[in-house]
Design an enzyme around this catalytic site. Structure first.
Site, mmCIF file in Angstrom:
data_model
loop_
_atom_site.group_PDB
_atom_site.id
_atom_site.type_symbol
_atom_site.label_atom_id
_atom_site.label_comp_id
_atom_site.label_asym_id
_atom_site.label_seq_id
_atom_site.Cartn_x
_atom_site.Cartn_y
_atom_site.Cartn_z
ATOM 1 N N HIS A 168 6.995 -0.240 -2.900
ATOM 2 C CA HIS A 168 5.695 0.137 -2.335
ATOM 3 C C HIS A 168 5.956 0.587 -0.891
ATOM 4 C CE1 HIS A 168 3.104 -2.602 -5.137
ATOM 5 N NE2 HIS A 168 2.841 -1.339 -5.432
ATOM 6 N N CYS B 65 1.271 -7.552 1.982
ATOM 7 C CA CYS B 65 0.804 -7.448 0.587
ATOM 8 C C CYS B 65 -0.267 -8.485 0.262
ATOM 9 C CB CYS B 65 1.921 -7.707 -0.413
ATOM 10 S SG CYS B 65 3.409 -6.839 -0.197
HETATM 11 N N1 ARG Z 1 4.800 -8.439 -7.964
HETATM 12 C C1 ARG Z 1 3.955 -7.466 -7.327
HETATM 13 C C2 ARG Z 1 4.231 -6.085 -7.918
HETATM 14 O O1 ARG Z 1 5.355 -5.799 -8.239
HETATM 15 C C3 ARG Z 1 4.138 -7.484 -5.855
HETATM 16 C C4 ARG Z 1 3.198 -6.564 -5.120
HETATM 17 C C5 ARG Z 1 3.463 -6.479 -3.663
HETATM 18 N N2 ARG Z 1 2.481 -5.706 -3.032
HETATM 19 C C6 ARG Z 1 2.714 -4.783 -2.064
HETATM 20 N N3 ARG Z 1 1.674 -4.222 -1.490
HETATM 21 N N4 ARG Z 1 3.901 -4.410 -1.719
HETATM 22 O O2 ARG Z 1 3.354 -5.281 -8.066
#
Ligand code: ARG
Length: 281
Positions: free
Chosen positions: A178, A274
């Site tokens: 992300h 996050c």
């Molecule tokens: N386990 C989640 C996923 O893979 C973690 C999300 C983390 N969120 C972020 N905004 N980076 O989607």
């Protein structure tokens, strides 16, 4: 000695509203990024203590006002509210998750926004978009991460819908899946970033848009401790612990950097940023 009033002014908390989701159902239940390993379980009690400490830090030290969305059983990643959508004033652009495991979160978040008076914008069915995990407000422009979760075409659609320039940035390292894992625009216009997360043209775009003095580079070992996954509230920045180099650079730019232990959430591939979603306005 009396602290000069200008220095006190610089760190005075201001009102920042954030959406968070308590970790009642948080656990490692599937593997959808390289951080997640079913055999590397998150300790639910430690996770709760860490989450509470993050919340206390945001509220008490940084002047944040928190809104809570009810956690839903069977949706362990709902704690990562950054992925609910992107909020602009009283409207929200809702996410469409790429991974089927997270798709049921969409209706949970949609309900919260509708119940709280937000007008919901939905993308066409075929476009994936993971909210403020991938779309970050850089003041003059928005930055849109793609290549892992969100589709570049989502930004063409959203850019014309919102009348904003969205600079697409291709994410090339699956550990930085992300945009908020390798880029964090700061209130003063600077960016915290890990160049290794981007392809050559993404790096060039950031270098083009942000002058050298505003580009705060995070070393790889701290990027891997999620240094870029920081919450910036005025002059306060909350980030995961273990990032002394990044913290020193931020302090040199006049920020107050606060470290919190988020080891249980890093097991799912997420940290401070996050776990929050900005609710501006
Ligand atoms: N386990 C989640 C996923 O893979 C973690 C999300 C983390 N969120 C972020 N905004 N980076 O989607």
């Amino acid at each position: 000695m009396e602290v000069p009033s200008i220095a006190r002014e610089a760190v005075r908390p201001a009102a920042h509203r954030l959406l968070v989701c308590p970790p009642d159902h948080y656990r490692i239940a599937y593997e959808i990024n390289p951080w997640m390993r079913l055999e590397r379980a998150a300790d639910p009690h430690v996770a709760r203590v860490q989450w509470d400490a993050l919340i206390a830090m945001l509220e008490k030290e940084c002047g944040a006002m928190l809104e809570r969305v009810e956690p839903a059983a069977g949706l362990p990643d709902m704690v990562f509210t950054a992925n609910a959508g992107v909020v602009t004033g009283r409207s929200v652009i809702l996410s469409r998750f790429r991974c089927p495991e997270r798709q049921p979160e969409e209706e949970q978040f949609a309900r919260w926004f509708e119940d709280h008076g937000y007008a919901a914008v939905r993308l066409p069915r075929e476009l994936f978009f993971e909210g403020a995990g991938d779309l970050l407000d850089g003041r003059e422009v928005w930055f849109g991460g793609h290549g892992q979760r969100s589709d570049i075409r989502a930004y063409r659609y959203l850019g014309s819908l919102e009348g904003r320039d969205i600079i697409p940035l291709k994410l090339v390292d699956p550990r930085f899946y992300h945009l908020d894992t390798c880029l964090c625009p700061l209130t003063g216009g600077e960016v915290l970033w890990f160049p290794g997360g981007f392809d050559r043209s993404g790096r060039a775009a950031i270098r083009d848009l942000v002058p050298p003095s505003g580009r705060i580079e995070v070393p790889e070992e701290e990027a891997l401790r999620f240094a870029c996954n920081a919450v910036c509230l005025g002059r306060h920045i909350v980030m995961p612990e273990g990032c002394p180099d990044t913290m020193a650079k931020l302090e040199a730019h006049g920020y107050r950097a606060h470290a919190v232990c988020l080891s249980e959430f890093i097991k799912a591939g997420g940290a401070a940023k996050c776990l929050t979603l900005a609710l501006p306005g």
